[in-house]
Write an enzyme that holds these catalytic residues in place. Structure first.
Site, short mmCIF file in Angstrom:
data_model
loop_
_atom_site.label_atom_id
_atom_site.label_comp_id
_atom_site.label_asym_id
_atom_site.label_seq_id
_atom_site.Cartn_x
_atom_site.Cartn_y
_atom_site.Cartn_z
N PRO A 49 0.82 -1.22 0.00
CA PRO A 49 0.00 0.00 0.00
C PRO A 49 0.85 1.27 0.00
O PRO A 49 1.71 1.43 0.84
CB PRO A 49 -0.78 -0.12 1.31
CG PRO A 49 0.10 -0.93 2.20
CD PRO A 49 0.81 -1.90 1.31
N LYS A 594 20.05 10.15 -7.55
CA LYS A 594 18.70 9.83 -7.12
C LYS A 594 17.81 11.08 -7.13
O LYS A 594 18.26 12.19 -6.85
CB LYS A 594 18.78 9.20 -5.73
CG LYS A 594 17.97 9.83 -4.68
CD LYS A 594 18.28 9.24 -3.33
CE LYS A 594 17.46 10.01 -2.33
NZ LYS A 594 17.15 9.31 -1.12
N LYS A 597 13.18 15.58 -3.61
CA LYS A 597 12.58 16.90 -3.57
C LYS A 597 13.63 17.97 -3.31
O LYS A 597 13.63 19.02 -3.94
CB LYS A 597 11.53 16.95 -2.44
CG LYS A 597 10.14 16.58 -2.91
CD LYS A 597 9.15 16.85 -1.78
CE LYS A 597 7.89 16.01 -1.97
NZ LYS A 597 7.10 15.91 -0.75
#
Length: 984
Positions: A49, A594, A597
RNA sequence: GGGCUCGUAGCUUAGCCUGGUUGGAGCGCUCGGCUGAUAACCGAGAGGUCUGGAGUUCAAAUCUCCGCGGGCCCA
C-alpha cells in the site's frame, strides 16, 4: 466491401491511449478480464500500500507498471488474479505533514490542540493526493481494483491487526522494554531513521579522556567519550575481547599512576610512559571500578565493571568504551545481554532530573562544560580535545538529537530467528542474491521489533494495564473490547476515543487503562495478507488468498515491507506470506543521481504521459535493463522508444491495413495450411513461435527486459525490416493471387499473435490494433486483447533449420553488398551472377532461399561452387565466414546497363509519384525526353516500367500543355540527362 | 563507519555466473548506397587504458583483494 478500416499513418499515441481508457471503462474490460477466469488456478498478489499524502513519483510509476505487467500476463495465462488496491494511512510522516500545516512542533502542542481534532486532520490529509494517485494509476494502465481498497485506518483493518497482536501476546512474544531512539528534546519526539538521515551535520564536540579508578591504588582505566553528559549514566566499560591492552606507568601532577588502555592507542598519551603489563581484553573482563558520579539510581543489575564487546574499535579513543545504556543502542543491547543495570538521569526534555542535584534542570548539552570541570577538579580528567564528526540534528528545529532510551513494546523476533530463516527458504527472491545477501544477513542478525510509538495517529496498541496490580490484558476484537469495557465504546477505534475505555482488573478489581502508544505503521502494512480481508472475522477471502504468489516493490522495502510481512506471518502462521518477491531498482535522474525533492530533480511524470504516453514510458522501463538495477530516467530515451519501437510496430500494422483495404482482404475466408505457404512465410511464423517461447521463459524468470528486448528485435528486424520489406511486392499484385493471400494471412496471424504477446507490456497500442484487426472484422471474437489467452508456442511451426538458413542468407546478402560497395556498383544496377563457395550443407540451406538472395543483391543468377572454384578477373571476392566466400560478377554488358538505367528511371518516377502524394492505386501517364540509349532502354522495358509505376502509357516528348495535372522534372542519371513528366 | 549492489565507446547497453577466436549492438557522428509502410533501412568508417590498482592463471571485461564513483539499507 472492405473488412478493415483504413488507418492513419502517424498515430497520436496519447489520444489513442485516452480512447482505449474510455473503451475499457465503458465495457468493464478490467473486471471482465478478472471475472472470466473465476474458477481457474489462482494467482495471488498483494498490493504494497502506498501513502497518498504525497504525489506519486517516477519510482511509484515503475512499480505500478511492473505489477500490472505480471498480473496481466498471469490473467491471460488463465489464472484468476484478484487485485485489491490498498492505502497505507498511519504514521509519523502523516503527523508531520499536519504539524507543518498547523505550524506546531511538539507533542505538548498537539495535546493542547486536541488529539481528536489532530487525528481528524491526519485522516483528511492521507487522501489529499488520492485523486492524483488514482489518475496516475489508471493513466499508466495499472489494472487494480481501486473501488474497494483496503485502508489501514479502517476499523475492520485495525480489528484484524489487534487480533494478530493478541495472538502474539498470547504466545508471550509481546513485551515491554527500553529502546534507544533518536530523540529531539525540544520537539519531544522520536525521529524515524529517515528523518535522522536528513539532519546530519559536521560539528565539533569536546572529546575527553577520563580515568576510571580501579579498586587498586592509583590504577585507572582510560576511557574516551565525545558526549561528557552521558557519563552520568555510566554503567560499565567495554573492551574488545581479543585486542591487546597494556598497563602503563605515567607521571601525573604529583605522583605516578598506572593507566590501562589498548596497546595500539598508546599515542593518545601525552607524557612519557613505561609499559608495565600486557593483557587481552578478555583478561580485563569483570574488573570492577569505582563509580564516576554517585548520583542516579541504578536498577535491575550489576554495574561498574568491565565487559567485553565486539563493537569496540581501535580507530579512535583508547579501546576502552564508556557504556551508558540509556544513551546508546549498542550500550543498551550490551547491558541487556550482560544483565547489567540501567540508569536514566535525564527527563523527556533532555534535562537532568532531581537525581543529579548539581545539574538538575540543566539541558544535557549545556552540562558538558560543568561536567568536564568537575572531572578536572577531581583529577580524573586525563585530557581534553576537540573532535570533529557528523552528528544528527532535528530537521525541524535544529536541536542536536539525543540517543535516548525510552520505554517501548517489543515483539520478540530474535526468539523466532530460526523460523524466519526457515520461512525465507521458501521464498524465491529476484534478484536471487538478496535471499542470502542483504535480506538473509538481516534476518540472521535480527533484533526484536520495537513496535510502539509514543504518538497519536496510528493503530492504538491494544494493551490495557491495571493501575493497581500491573496486570496486562490484550484485546483481540471489537466484541471483546465492548464486553470488557466499563464505559461506552466509540465506533472509531483511534485515539483519543480508545484512550477513555477502561476495564476492571480480573485479579484485583483495579482500573485498567490502555497504554498510551500507537503501533509502528510498518506493522499495519505487514498485516495486509490477512487484515485486508478482515481475517479471522471473515475467513473465506483470506483462506483463498494466502500465501501470495507474488509481490514486488523497490529495493528499499527489503527491511521494510518485505520484512514486516515475513515477520508477522512467521509469528502468527509460521509460514512465508509470499512465494515470489521481485525487488526493483530506483529511478535516477539523467545524471544518475537519485531523485529527491530537496535536489529538485524529480521528473514530473504527468508531462511525460501527456507527451509520449504510457506505452512509451512502460516500454522504456521494461527494456532499460534488469528491473533490479537502478534506471536513469531520460525523456530522450522515452521518445526514442516511441519512435523506434512503437512507430515500427504501428507501421507494420499500418502497412497491412493499407493493402488489406485496397484488396478487400478477409482473413475469415482464407485458410492456407502452413506447408503450402512459401519459405518467407514459414520463416516469420517460425520466428514468431520461437520468440513466444523465449518471451515466456524470460517472464517466468522475471527477466522482463530480456523478453521485451527480444520482442523489440523481432518487430524491428524480423518483421519490419526483413519480412515486410521482402514481401512488399507480394501485396502489390493487383489481381487475386494465391501467394498474395499467403502473405496476407501470414502477416495477419503474426500481427494478431504479436498483439497478444505484447499486451501485458504495452496494453494500449496492442488493444487498439486488436480492436481494428480482430474485433472490427470478425464476429464471435473476444472484445479485448486482454480477454484473450496468452499465446503458447506451436512447436510444429518452429523450423530451426529454416531460421538458420535465413540467418546465413542474410549474411550472404551483407557480404554481397560489401562486394558491391568495394566495386563501386550501386545496388540498383543489375548484375549477371553471384557465386557462393560453401559446404554442401550450407548450399542446401541457402538454395531454398535463393530467390531472396537474388532479389536483395539484384543479380540474375546465384551459382554454387566448391573450393576448387577459380574466379575470373571481373569477380569481386568477399569472405562470409570461415568456410564461405562470395564472388560477385561485376562485368556489365549492354543489357545489364540498360536494365540499370530503367531501374533508375522507375525509381525517379516513383519518387515523383510520392512528391504528388498520389494514392497507391492511382494511374498515371508518362512522357520523357532523353538520348537514343534512353529511348532504346525504355522501349525494351516499357511493360516493366508501366507495371511498376502504374502507367497507362509511356511516350517520348514533352507535354504540350502545363498545369496542376502535370508534374515535370529534369534528372541526371549517371552522365545522361533525362526529362520526365507525369500526367494524372 | 558497516553491509549489499552497480560502473563496458559521447549516450543506452550485450558479454561476466561456467576465464580462451580481432569485446557485440543501437542512438549520435563521417562517407557511400537504398527507398511508394516506416521521423525507416543497408554498407563502410572513426570512436573502448571494459572505473583505477594489485593478485590468481599459459590466458582476465569475466575469478580474488584493495581503492574511486553512483545507488540502497543500516549506523
Amino acid at each position: 466491401m472492405a473488412y478493415f478500416r483504413s488507418e492513419t499513418q502517424r498515430p497520436d499515441f496519447v489520444k489513442l491511449e485516452e480512447e482505449i481508457l474510455e473503451l475499457w471503462d465503458s465495457e468493464d474490460t478490467f473486471e471482465r478480464s478478472v471475472n472470466q477466469r473465476k474458477g481457474g488456478k489462482k494467482f495471488v498478489f498483494i498490493e504494497g500500500p502506498p501513502t497518498a499524502n504525497g504525489l506519486p513519483h517516477p519510482g511509484h510509476i515503475l512499480t505500478r507498471v511492473v505489477k500490472d505487467l505480471v498480473l496481466r500476463y498471469r490473467t491471460m495465462q488463465g489464472y484468476y488474479v484478484e487485485r485489491k488496491a490498498g492505502w497505507d494511512t498511519h504514521g509519523l510522516p502523516v503527523e508531520i505533514e499536519v504539524e507543518k500545516n498547523l505550524r506546531i512542533n511538539t507533542k505538548g502542542e498537539i495535546e493542547n490542540y486536541g488529539i481528536e481534532k489532530f487525528n481528524k486532520k491526519c485522516k483528511d490529509s492521507v487522501f489529499r493526493y488520492e485523486k492524483e494517485w488514482v489518475n496516475a494509476t489508471k493513466r499508466v494502465g495499472f489494472w487494480i481494483d481501486m473501488d474497494s481498497p483496503y485502508i489501514t485506518f479502517d476499523n475492520k483493518y485495525i480489528e484484524s491487526v489487534w487480533w494478530s497482536l493478541k495472538e502474539i501476546w498470547k504466545k508471550g512474544l509481546l513485551y515491554k522494554g527500553h529502546k534507544v531512539v533518536p530523540y529531539c528534546p525540544r520537539c519531544e519526539t522520536t525521529l524515524s531513521s529517515h528523518e535522522v538521515a536528513q539532519g546530519y551535520r559536521d560539528v565539533e564536540d569536546p572529546s575527553i579522556y577520563v580515568k576510571f579508578k580501579l579498586k587498586q591504588p592509583d590504577t585507572y582505566l582510560l576511557a574516551w567519550t565525545t558526549t561528557p553528559w552521558t557519563l552520568l549514566g555510566n554503567i560499565a566499560l567495554a573492551v574488545h575481547p581479543e585486542n591487546r591492552y597494556v598497563k602503563v606507568r605515567v607521571k601525573a601532577r604529583t605522583k605516578e599512576e598506572d593507566l590501562i588502555l589498548a596497546e595500539s592507542r598508546l599515542d593518545v598519551l601525552e607524557s612519557e610512559y613505561e609499559i608495565i603489563e600486557g593483557y587481552t581484553g578478555s583478561d580485563l573482563a569483570d574488573l570492577e571500578y569505582e563509580r564516576l558520579f554517585d548520583f542516579a539510581t541504578i536498577e535491575g543489575g550489576d554495574s561498574q565493571k568491565v565487559v567485553t564487546a565486539d563493537f569496540v574499535t581501535l580507530e579512535e579513543g583508547t579501546g576502552v568504551v564508556h557504556i551508558a545504556p540509556a544513551f546508546g543502542e549498542d550500550d543498551y543491547g550490551l547491558c541487556r545481554d550482560k544483565k547489567l543495570g540501567f540508569s536514566q538521569p535525564v527527563n523527556a526534555e533532555g534535562r537532568f532530573t532531581s537525581e543529579v542535584p548539581p545539574l538538575e534542570g540543566m539541558f544535557v548539552k549545556d552540562a558538558d562544560r560543568p561536567i568536564i570541570e568537575m572531572l578536572d577538579q577531581r583529577g580524573i580528567l586525563y585530557k581534553e580535545e576537540r573532535y570533529s564528526h557528523s552528528y544528527p540534528f532535528c530537521w525541524r528545529c535544529g536541536s542536536p538529537l539525543l540517543y535516548y532510551a525510552r520505554e517501548s513494546w517489543f515483539i520478540a523476533m530474535k526468539s523466532l530467528r530460526d523460523n524466519l530463516i526457515a520461512n525465507n527458504e521458501k521464498i524465491n527472491w529476484y534478484p536471487a542474491y538478496l535471499k542470502h545477501g542483504r535480506f538473509g544477513n538481516f534476518i540472521d542478525n535480527i533484533e526484536d521489533w520495537a513496535l510502539s510509538r509514543e504518538r497519536f495517529w496510528g493503530t492504538p496498541l491494544n494493551i490495557w494495564i491495571c493501575a493497581n496490580c500491573g496486570k496486562e490484558f490484550c484485546v483481540g476484537s471489537v466484541k471483546e473490547l465492548k464486553a470488557r469495557a466499563k464505559n461506552s465504546v466509540s465506533s472509531d477505534l483511534h485515539r483519543p476515543y480508545i484512550d477513555d475505555v477502561v476495564f476492571e482488573c480480573d485479579d484485583c478489581g483495579g482500573e485498567m487503562r490502555r497504554v498510551d502508544d500507537v503501533i509502528d505503521c510498518w506493522y499495519d502494512s505487514g498485516a495486509a495478507p490477512f487484515a485486508q480481508w478482515h481475517y479471522p472475522f471473515e475467513k473465506d477471502a483470506f483462506e483463498r488468498n494466502f500465501p501470495a504468489d507474488f509481490i514486488t516493490e523497490a529495493i528499499d522495502q527489503t527491511r521494510g515491507w518485505f520484512y514486516s510481512l515475513l515477520a508477522i506471518s512467521t509469528t502468527i502462521f509460521d509460514t512465508a506470506p509470499y512465494l515470489n518477491v521481485l525487488s526493483l531498482g530506483h529511478i535516477l535522474d539523467e545524471k544518475g543521481v537519485k531523485m529527491s525533492k530537496s535536489k529538485g530533480n524529480v521528473v514530473d511524470i504527468t508531462s511525460t504521459l501527456d507527451k509520449e504516453g504510457a506505452d512509451a514510458l512502460r516500454w522504456y522501463f521494461f527494456t532499460a535493463g534488469p528491473l533490479s538495477d537502478d534506471v536513469r530516467f531520460t525523456e530522450k530515451g522515452i521518445l526514442e522508444k516511441q519512435k523506434k519501437f512503437l512507430n515500427t510496430l504501428w507501421n507494420s500494422y499500418f502497412f497491412f491495413v493499407t493493402y488489406a483495404v485496397i484488396d478487400e482482404f478477409n482473413p475469415n475466408e482464407k485458410k492456407i495450411p502452413m506447408e503450402k505457404r512459401n519459405a518467407m512465410d514459414r520463416w516469420i511464423i517460425s520466428r514468431l513461435n520461437t520468440l513466444t517461447k523465449e518471451v515466456i521463459d524470460s517472464i517466468e524468470r522475471f527477466e522482463i527486459h530480456v523478453a521485451a528486448r527480444k520482442m523489440e528485435e523481432f518487430v524491428i528486424n524480423d518483421l519490419s525490416n526483413w519480412y515486410i520489406r521482402r514481401s512488399r511486392r507480394r501485396f502489390w499484385i493487383v489481381e487475386a493471387d494465391f501467394d498474395k493471400d499467403s502473405a496476407y494471412i501470414t502477416l495477419f496471424e503474426v500481427l494478431v499473435s504479436l498483439c497478444k504477446l505484447l499486451a501485458p507490456f504495452v496494453p494500449f497500442v496492442t488493444e487498439h490494433i486488436y480492436q481494428k484487426l480482430v474485433r472490427g472484422v470478425s464476429d464471435d471474437v473476444l472484445e479485448s486483447v486482454h480477454l484473450c489467452d496468452y499465446p503458447s508456442p506451436e512447436e510444429s511451426f518452429i523450423d530451426t533449420e529454416l531460421e538458420d538458413s535465413m540467418a546465413l542468407t542474410s549474411k550472404l546478402v551483407e557480404a554481397g553488398r560489401r562486394a558491391r560497395a568495394d566495386a563501386g556498383i550501386k545496388i540498383r544496377q543489375p548484375l549477371k551472377e553471384v557465386v557462393v563457395v560453401c559446404s554442401d550443407k550450407k548450399r542446401k540451406n541457402v538454395e531454398r532461399l535463393v530467390g531472396v538472395l537474388k532479389d536483395e543483391l539484384n543479380v540474375n543468377e546465384v551459382r554454387f561452387e566448391d573450393d576448387a572454384f577459380v574466379a575470373a578477373d571481373a569477380y569481386k571476392q568477399v569472405e562470409v565466414d570461415d568456410d564461405t566466400a562470395l564472388f560477385l560478377d561485376t562485368y556489365l554488358d549492354k543489357g545489364l546497363i540498360e536494365e540499370g538505367l530503367v531501374r533508375d528511371l522507375v525509381r525517379r518516377l516513383q519518387g515523383m509519384r510520392k512528391d504528388l502524394d498520389l494514392e497507391y492505386t492511382a494511374k498515371i501517364r508518362i512522357m520523357y525526353e532523353g538520348d537514343a540509349e534512353v529511348k532504346e532502354a525504355i522501349d525494351r522495358f516499357s511493360d516493366y516500367i508501366r507495371t511498376e509505376t502504374l502507367a497507362e502509357s509511356i511516350e517520348e516528348g514533352k507535354p504540350s500543355e502545363s498545369g496542376d495535372k502535370i508534374y515535370e522534372k529534369d534528372w541526371k542519371i549517371g552522365k545522361k540527362e533525362v526529362h520526365l513528366a507525369i500526367k494524372q
